[in-house]
Design a protein around this motif. Structure first.
Motif, PDB file in Angstrom:
ATOM      1  N   TRP A   1      20.339 -17.988 -28.755  1.00  0.00           N
ATOM      2  CA  TRP A   1      21.251 -17.824 -27.616  1.00  0.00           C
ATOM      3  C   TRP A   1      22.385 -18.836 -27.692  1.00  0.00           C
ATOM      4  O   TRP A   1      23.554 -18.520 -27.412  1.00  0.00           O
TER       5      TRP A   1
ATOM      6  N   ASP B   1      19.539 -10.410 -16.893  1.00  0.00           N
ATOM      7  CA  ASP B   1      20.085 -11.557 -17.618  1.00  0.00           C
ATOM      8  C   ASP B   1      19.153 -12.023 -18.730  1.00  0.00           C
ATOM      9  O   ASP B   1      19.591 -12.325 -19.847  1.00  0.00           O
ATOM     10  N   ASP B   2      17.854 -12.100 -18.430  1.00  0.00           N
ATOM     11  CA  ASP B   2      16.900 -12.570 -19.428  1.00  0.00           C
ATOM     12  C   ASP B   2      16.868 -11.653 -20.651  1.00  0.00           C
ATOM     13  O   ASP B   2      16.794 -12.126 -21.785  1.00  0.00           O
TER      14      ASP B   2
ATOM     15  N   ARG C   1      20.136 -12.081 -22.709  1.00  0.00           N
ATOM     16  CA  ARG C   1      20.097 -13.317 -23.508  1.00  0.00           C
ATOM     17  C   ARG C   1      19.163 -13.156 -24.703  1.00  0.00           C
ATOM     18  O   ARG C   1      19.464 -13.601 -25.815  1.00  0.00           O
TER      19      ARG C   1
ATOM     20  N   PHE D   1      29.022 -12.245 -21.987  1.00  0.00           N
ATOM     21  CA  PHE D   1      27.798 -12.164 -21.200  1.00  0.00           C
ATOM     22  C   PHE D   1      28.117 -11.662 -19.796  1.00  0.00           C
ATOM     23  O   PHE D   1      29.043 -12.139 -19.146  1.00  0.00           O
ATOM     24  N   LYS D   2      27.367 -10.675 -19.332  1.00  0.00           N
ATOM     25  CA  LYS D   2      27.462 -10.068 -18.005  1.00  0.00           C
ATOM     26  C   LYS D   2      28.675  -9.164 -17.824  1.00  0.00           C
ATOM     27  O   LYS D   2      28.841  -8.553 -16.765  1.00  0.00           O
TER      28      LYS D   2
ATOM     29  N   TYR E   1      33.457  -7.075 -14.552  1.00  0.00           N
ATOM     30  CA  TYR E   1      32.125  -7.597 -14.234  1.00  0.00           C
ATOM     31  C   TYR E   1      31.641  -6.887 -12.979  1.00  0.00           C
ATOM     32  O   TYR E   1      32.266  -6.989 -11.917  1.00  0.00           O
TER      33      TYR E   1
ATOM     34  N   GLU F   1      13.022  -9.775 -13.719  1.00  0.00           N
ATOM     35  CA  GLU F   1      12.884 -10.686 -14.855  1.00  0.00           C
ATOM     36  C   GLU F   1      11.449 -11.153 -15.041  1.00  0.00           C
ATOM     37  O   GLU F   1      11.080 -11.628 -16.110  1.00  0.00           O
TER      38      GLU F   1
END
Length: 527
Positions: free
Chosen positions: A234, A288-289, A292, A324-325, A386, A414
């Motif tokens: 990551w 998110d997890d 990543r 990211f995102k 986003y 998550e």
């Protein structure tokens, strides 16, 4: 009305070439919704794979429209008719295929695709031939396709995402499409087919990450190696994207990566086959997890954004320019902006003609200049979009506070114990969550905490589970965090009416289904 197959594509393409309008139906949708689609569209012909499927629909209470004159079964009852399109008429006889072609232009109606209906009856989205072609070409311009590309088709072709990007794009690019057998056989199909391209929803990537973690958990060394690989991978991904960290990994971390980490990552990627060059997530944002983890394992995964009303694709990212995102930048020829309420608005050649038979509803979401209200809250930063949640999903507590359930649900999902989640709270003083748990992992957790596995929805179980999930809500405002949990063991399937065919939760239906347990939960909290 049939599963993914060559016949699905051929029927769709043949109908549109003849100037007919096609209406896709999810075979796993509820009987009531399928009947609604047939009636609302005024369909005159239904094409399905077998007589058994149609008989099952009628047996379960499906009530076709009066406009439906014929049902065609692609696989007839006799071997001689197995590969022939057969027309069944009321007296049991057959008649040959015969259609008088209707001349069409790119501006004419090609298809009516019904929305998932998360907040009410599904609406028919009218898309023109030009909208479909523009959308596919715009995606192909962002991600040029090759004749040696192999797509693995996983999502239902009735979904606009799979239909446009999963068969129209490959058709334009001269690429090959292979239809996965089923979700149960997906792991085998991925290894056997080794696709170069695939489209999927977050649930698939969540499950693959969970499977890797379960495998690693068999030994303490496996856990440590996977965690170190994820951490360093990551960090490398952020450094390569010039995002999040100022410095790349140090020498010890790089040494670990080159001798151990990249082998761990490569082993994980082999679950997708050995040729994957692009995996595209759509339908909903990645947790998110999971995002990543996939980036750390160097999976070529990108996120895009779209909706049926936009044809469907709106934005996309290139592998070398991911953030990211973010769901990427507008496709070539598309425009985006946000309203004063931060609602994302879109304008492009792919925008729908309108909702079938609903001009008033159309005027509510599409203005005279062609701008479409998406219903999604968004931010546009440096040209990238986003997504922050749904406008209609905002929960208004009895205290007057407005809560966006999306980040709360993302935090809950998550946790490896949770498979599905829906946050409730409209009109209540606090938020609560209804969660579908992973049966085996949840039972193990209950045993470790001295709980009776026969009563998974006991007050003690709910209290401990909520305390566990609250640890993941540090970024959630205190007033929006869950005050309690309702536990469900049985997964939510489209047939239940609680989720759409693409597994989006239907919040009002879920709140109604679990109203009694939610009332008990709030009473116990306020006691």
């Amino acid at each position: 009305m049939m599963g993914n197959s060559v016949e699905w594509v051929v029927s769709d393409l043949a109908a549109m070439c003849e100037g007919l309008v096609t209406v896709p139906v999810y075979i796993r949708d509820s009987v009531d919704n399928v009947a609604h689609v047939i009636r609302d569209s005024g369909a005159s012909l239904c094409i399905t794979d077998t007589a058994d499927r149609w008989a099952s629909f009628i047996r379960q209470g499906g009530c076709p429209a009066e406009t439906l004159h014929k049902v065609w079964f692609i696989r007839g009852p006799s071997p001689a008719a197995a590969d022939t399109l057969i027309v069944r008429v009321p007296d049991g006889t057959t008649e040959p295929f015969a259609v008088d072609p209707v001349a069409r232009t790119s501006a004419d109606l090609a298809t009516i695709i019904y929305t998932s209906g998360t907040t009410g009856p599904s609406k028919g989205v009218m898309l023109s031939h030009g909208a479909l072609i523009w959308n596919a070409r715009a995606v192909a311009e962002l991600h040029p396709l090759r004749p040696d590309d192999v797509f693995l088709s996983i999502l239902p072709l009735a979904h606009s995402f799979e239909r446009s990007l999963g068969w129209l794009c490959p058709l334009i690019g001269g690429s090959e499409v292979v239809f996965a057998r089923s979700i149960e056989h997906l792991r085998e199909d991925l290894v056997t087919i080794s696709p170069t391209m695939m489209l999927a929803v977050p649930r698939l990537f969540d499950k693959m990450r969970a499977a890797a973690q379960e495998q690693a958990a068999k030994s303490w060394l496996g856990v440590r190696l996977l965690r170190a690989t994820e951490r360093i991978g990551w960090s490398r991904a952020q450094a390569q994207a010039r995002e999040g960290v100022a410095q790349p990994p140090g020498f010890p971390d790089l040494l670990f990566w080159w001798f151990v980490g990249r082998q761990v990552a490569a082993r994980f990627r082999r679950a997708f086959g050995v040729r994957l060059r692009i995996a595209l997530n759509g339908g909903a944002p990645l947790a998110d997890d999971t995002a990543r983890f996939m980036a750390a394992m160097e999976v070529p995964l990108i996120e895009g954004y779209g909706l049926t009303e936009a044809g469907p694709a709106v934005t996309g990212s290139k592998l070398e320019d991911r953030r990211f995102k973010s769901v990427g930048s507008p496709l070539p020829g598309a425009e985006v902006r946000t309203s004063h309420l931060n609602e994302l608005e879109v304008r492009s050649p792919g925008i729908m003609m309108g909702y079938w038979g609903r001009p008033e509803t159309t005027s509510e979401v599409k203005d005279r200049d062609g701008w479409l209200k998406t219903g999604d809250v968004a931010e546009i930063i440096d040209g990238r979009v986003y997504i922050r949640g749904r406008v209609k999903d905002v929960i208004v507590l009895s205290t007057g506070e407005n809560v966006n359930p999306a980040p709360i649900e993302a935090a809950v999902l998550e946790d490896e114990l949770i498979d599905q989640a829906c946050v409730i709270g409209d009109g209540w003083p606090r938020c609560a969550a209804v969660v579908v748990v992973h049966p085996e992992g949840f039972r193990d957790w209950m045993r470790k905490n001295g709980l009776n596995v026969l009563t998974p929805d006991s007050s003690d179980c709910r209290r401990l589970l909520n305390a566990r999930l609250l640890q993941r809500m540090d970024s959630i405002p205190p007033f929006a965090r869950t005050c309690g949990i309702v536990v469900e063991i049985e997964p939510w399937h489209p047939e239940s009416g609680l989720v759409t065919p693409t597994l989006k939760t239907k919040r009002p239906r879920i709140e109604d289904r679990y109203s009694e347990k939610l009332s008990e939960l709030y009473q116990s909290v306020n006691a």
